[in-house]
Scaffold this motif. Structure first.
Motif, PDB file in Angstrom:
ATOM      1  N   GLU A 173       0.872  -1.173   0.000  1.00  0.00           N
ATOM      2  CA  GLU A 173       0.000   0.000   0.000  1.00  0.00           C
ATOM      3  C   GLU A 173       0.906   1.219   0.000  1.00  0.00           C
ATOM      4  O   GLU A 173       1.864   1.287   0.774  1.00  0.00           O
ATOM      5  CB  GLU A 173      -0.863  -0.008   1.266  1.00  0.00           C
ATOM      6  N   ARG A 174       0.635   2.169  -0.872  1.00  0.00           N
ATOM      7  CA  ARG A 174       1.434   3.395  -0.910  1.00  0.00           C
ATOM      8  C   ARG A 174       0.904   4.351   0.159  1.00  0.00           C
ATOM      9  O   ARG A 174      -0.299   4.622   0.214  1.00  0.00           O
ATOM     10  CB  ARG A 174       1.376   4.034  -2.290  1.00  0.00           C
ATOM     11  N   VAL A 175       1.820   4.828   1.018  1.00  0.00           N
ATOM     12  CA  VAL A 175       1.445   5.735   2.104  1.00  0.00           C
ATOM     13  C   VAL A 175       2.428   6.903   2.143  1.00  0.00           C
ATOM     14  O   VAL A 175       3.558   6.784   1.662  1.00  0.00           O
ATOM     15  CB  VAL A 175       1.426   5.012   3.477  1.00  0.00           C
ATOM     16  N   SER A 176       1.992   8.004   2.715  1.00  0.00           N
ATOM     17  CA  SER A 176       2.838   9.191   2.876  1.00  0.00           C
ATOM     18  C   SER A 176       2.729   9.681   4.299  1.00  0.00           C
ATOM     19  O   SER A 176       1.640   9.643   4.901  1.00  0.00           O
ATOM     20  CB  SER A 176       2.407  10.302   1.919  1.00  0.00           C
ATOM     21  N   PHE A 177       3.852  10.150   4.838  1.00  0.00           N
ATOM     22  CA  PHE A 177       3.887  10.702   6.185  1.00  0.00           C
ATOM     23  C   PHE A 177       4.757  11.954   6.190  1.00  0.00           C
ATOM     24  O   PHE A 177       5.698  12.060   5.397  1.00  0.00           O
ATOM     25  CB  PHE A 177       4.461   9.686   7.189  1.00  0.00           C
ATOM     26  N   PRO A 178       4.477  12.881   7.100  1.00  0.00           N
ATOM     27  CA  PRO A 178       5.246  14.135   7.140  1.00  0.00           C
ATOM     28  C   PRO A 178       6.596  13.986   7.840  1.00  0.00           C
ATOM     29  O   PRO A 178       6.843  13.024   8.577  1.00  0.00           O
ATOM     30  CB  PRO A 178       4.330  15.058   7.954  1.00  0.00           C
ATOM     31  N   LYS A 179       7.428  14.962   7.617  1.00  0.00           N
ATOM     32  CA  LYS A 179       8.711  15.068   8.314  1.00  0.00           C
ATOM     33  C   LYS A 179       8.461  15.025   9.825  1.00  0.00           C
ATOM     34  O   LYS A 179       7.500  15.602  10.328  1.00  0.00           O
ATOM     35  CB  LYS A 179       9.382  16.393   7.942  1.00  0.00           C
ATOM     36  N   GLY A 180       9.305  14.290  10.533  1.00  0.00           N
ATOM     37  CA  GLY A 180       9.189  14.193  11.985  1.00  0.00           C
ATOM     38  C   GLY A 180       8.317  13.049  12.465  1.00  0.00           C
ATOM     39  O   GLY A 180       8.296  12.741  13.657  1.00  0.00           O
ATOM     40  N   HIS A 181       7.603  12.393  11.550  1.00  0.00           N
ATOM     41  CA  HIS A 181       6.723  11.286  11.932  1.00  0.00           C
ATOM     42  C   HIS A 181       7.565  10.129  12.476  1.00  0.00           C
ATOM     43  O   HIS A 181       8.568   9.748  11.886  1.00  0.00           O
ATOM     44  CB  HIS A 181       5.908  10.831  10.720  1.00  0.00           C
ATOM     45  N   LEU A 182       7.143   9.580  13.608  1.00  0.00           N
ATOM     46  CA  LEU A 182       7.793   8.405  14.176  1.00  0.00           C
ATOM     47  C   LEU A 182       7.080   7.178  13.599  1.00  0.00           C
ATOM     48  O   LEU A 182       5.998   6.817  14.045  1.00  0.00           O
ATOM     49  CB  LEU A 182       7.721   8.446  15.706  1.00  0.00           C
TER      50      LEU A 182
END
Length: 188
Positions: free
Chosen positions: A27-36
């Motif tokens: 599954e393609r996912v995106s997360f922001p900078k700083g995400h743990l």
């Protein structure tokens, strides 16, 4: 995605068929900078592969975090304990910039490795690379100075200065930020 595919094929020359099998399970996912993305002491059920972005692995020791590796496009992000044993890991994984990732359950990844020899070989080669990187890190810490380690890191990964805060680079090198500043200034 093209850059990602080129990088994983450098690890092992996957056929279009094997690559399609792998991508179909993700599954393609995106997360922001700083995400743990992954936390220590949590049973992690998923592994991730970086399409675009930069991340670091670290652990806590005596109220400070210690960076143990950096990862970029084509590399995996996973808890080894979670992947191999289904148990809680020791590492944390933080995204150092916004990241596009492929997410796959550890169970699905293992099923793919069991069913497809190309994917199994690709997974083995990725593991081999991780082992070599850790061995290299140990050897560098034992046999070369902090200044030499810094210059080697910059030579091998020139983009690191734009993507990683100096405190994490210092931690990775096993030195203080003050020592890193002296090295960068050429002061011994």
């Amino acid at each position: 995605m093209k850059d990602f595919i080129e990088k994983i094929r450098k690890v092992y020359p996957l056929s279009d068929e094997a690559l399609s099998l792998f991508i179909a399970e993700t599954e393609r996912v995106s997360f922001p900078k700083g995400h743990l993305l992954i936390r220590s002491d949590v049973k992690e059920k998923y592994s991730y592969f970086i399409i675009k972005g930069y991340a670091r692995g670290f652990f806590y020791k005596e109220d400070r975090d210690v960076t143990i590796w950096f990862a970029s496009s084509g590399m995996s992000l996973l808890s080894m304990n979670g992947y191999m044993f289904g148990s809680a890991g020791y590492e944390n994984i933080e995204l150092l910039e916004s990241c596009d990732l492929l997410k796959i359950s550890n169970d699905a990844l293992n099923r793919l490795f069991d069913r497809n020899i190309e994917l199994a070989n690709w997974g083995r080669r990725m593991s081999d690379q991780i082992i070599l990187e850790l061995e290299k890190l140990i050897m560098e810490r034992c046999f070369i100075s902090a200044s030499e380690r810094y210059h080697l890191l910059i030579e091998q990964e020139p983009e690191i200065l734009q993507k990683v805060p100096l405190r994490h680079i210092a931690s990775y090198l096993g030195i203080s930020q003050v020592s890193l500043s002296r090295i960068r200034a050429g002061v011994q």
